[in-house]
Design an enzyme around this catalytic site. Structure first.
Site, PDB file in Angstrom:
ATOM      1  CG  HIS A 122       4.209  19.607  31.545  1.00  0.00           C
ATOM      2  ND1 HIS A 122       5.257  19.722  30.666  1.00  0.00           N
ATOM      3  CD2 HIS A 122       3.992  18.283  31.727  1.00  0.00           C
ATOM      4  CE1 HIS A 122       5.644  18.511  30.321  1.00  0.00           C
ATOM      5  NE2 HIS A 122       4.899  17.618  30.939  1.00  0.00           N
ATOM      6  CG  ASP A 139      -0.188  12.549  36.167  1.00  0.00           C
ATOM      7  OD1 ASP A 139      -0.354  11.552  35.445  1.00  0.00           O
ATOM      8  OD2 ASP A 139       0.932  12.911  36.576  1.00  0.00           O
TER       9      ASP A 139
END
Ligand code: ACO
Length: 372
Positions: A258, A309
């Site tokens: 991320h 996700d």
């Protein structure tokens, strides 16, 4: 250019102010932690909080639900138009076209006042599940299922996809995933929506652009690719050799890493527990075992934690949903965050217009066409 700041990918750049969410201390929507919201609130309360600035009272929640239920149906002409799009078209593209097309039927499409934008945001939130589910059913050669205003937002999404009222557990799982996907400050798709808005363009244009940004595999599109990883791995025994080989070959592992969260994505941590429960119910603990092995090795070898996700793909799989629905489900929720940012941007607007660092050829003399 010395006075200008250059940061590739805008990493570390603060590009604006927001009162909608904060990722400095976990993730909070307007001050409330996502853990509290996911545990205690329903998605409609979360959507109200993000769009209107505060949690609703019971009366406000009733009214909000009434507006969502009342706006869920789409004009039959619009539906006909969207159902003319080939059945095999990815649902993200259908949602992108659907959002853009909805503007033509919206009575306030060009009104960018604060209150009109809020009303349009609610209408979009209400109608996008109807469009997504209707087009999904086209590929199954099944007729669209009309929205049921008596169902919760989460249950209605599943009802329109599967033509079956979901169990309490499935409704709750969908609700929690929608809550966790609803908002995330200046991510790529939200920033896209703010850039479009900053030119004083309209809400539908901003959300159409945001959907285009979200579908890329480095952003929302990752949740669909996560399932491809797990399918390729195939069994818990193959997880370790598969991931070691992938890392040795510098493969980018979808669902990990991320730009901002370097030690862990709090949404992924929360959803993982939820995922476990559904895995047991659906007899797919093998997928959880594969996921654990991959998670440990990617963490040890690359220092990369999973992002939202990673568990959400498994959660949707346990819910019996097809992979092509995963990123569109993200849209159904994130339209709340995008809309709130569009409204916030316009309330205190300044055109977003950064500079570039020129790296092309130096000045060149004009060459007539016959001498090139
Ligand atoms: N798998 C393997 N290596 C990775 C991964 C990954 N998922 N993510 C980053 N890296 C590595 C890169 O290869 C790079 O290594 P190098 O320096 O040896 O070349 C290094 O980490 C930095 O990578 P960047 O892409 O520059 O890092 P950035 O902060 O820009 O990346 C991103 C963030 C795009 C999310 C990245 O981690 C990624 O591609 N992840 C996979 C896609 C994904 O899951 N996206 C969902 C994001 S969350 C969301 O949208 C809900």
């Amino acid at each position: 250019m010395s006075e200008l700041i250059y940061s590739p990918g805008l990493e570390g750049v603060v590009a604006g102010e927001t009162a909608i969410s904060n990722i400095a201390d976990g993730l909070r929507y307007r001050g409330y932690s996502i853990e509290d919201l996911a545990q205690h609130a329903c998605f409609e309360e979360v959507a109200h909080l993000i769009l209107h600035g505060d949690l609703p009272t019971a009366a406000q929640l009733d009214a909000f639900r009434g507006r969502l239920g009342g706006n869920a149906a789409v004009d039959p002409d619009l539906l006909k138009l969207l159902l003319a799009i080939p059945a095999a078209t990815p649902l993200m593209d259908v949602l992108r076209t659907g959002t853009s097309t909805l503007a033509h039927w919206d009575p306030e499409a060009t009104d960018i006042s604060h209150d009109a934008q809020l009303r349009k945001a609610e209408r979009l939130l209400a109608k996008l599940p109807t469009i997504m589910a209707a087009h999904y059913r086209l590929r199954l050669s099944e007729a669209p299922v009309a929205p049921d205003p008596d169902l919760s937002f989460a249950a209605n999404v599943l009802w329109m996809i599967q033509h079956k009222v979901p169990s309490r557990n499935l409704e709750r799982a969908m609700d929690v995933s929608l809550t966790l996907y609803a908002e995330h400050e200046f991510n790529a798709s939200t920033f896209t929506s703010r850039v479009i808005t900053s030119t004083m363009s309209d809400l539908h244009s901003a959300i159409t652009g945001a959907i285009g940004a979200l579908k890329g595999p480095l952003h929302g599109g990752a949740n669909e690719r996560v399932m491809a990883v797990l399918e390729e791995v195939g069994s818990p025994d193959n997880a370790e050799p598969w991931i070691r080989n992938a890392l040795a070959n510098k493969v980018r592992i979808m669902g990990f890493g991320h730009r901002v969260y370097k030690t862990g994505d709090p949404r992924a941590v929360y959803l993982k527990t939820f995922c476990r429960e559904l895995a047991v119910e659906s007899g797919r603990e093998d997928l959880e075992q594969m996921a654990d092995v991959i998670e440990t090795i990617v963490g040890d070898e690359k220092g990369l934690p999973p992002n939202l996700d990673w568990p959400s793909a498994r959660l949707y799989h346990y819910m019996g949903l097809e992979v092509d629905l995963y990123t569109p489900l993200f849209v159904l929720s994130r339209v709340v965050g995008w809309s709130a940012h569009v409204i916030e941007q316009l309330d205190n607007n300044r055109l977003i217009r950064p500079r570039s660092k020129y790296v092309g050829p130096g000045p060149r003399a004009w060459v007539p066409i016959e001498q090139r």
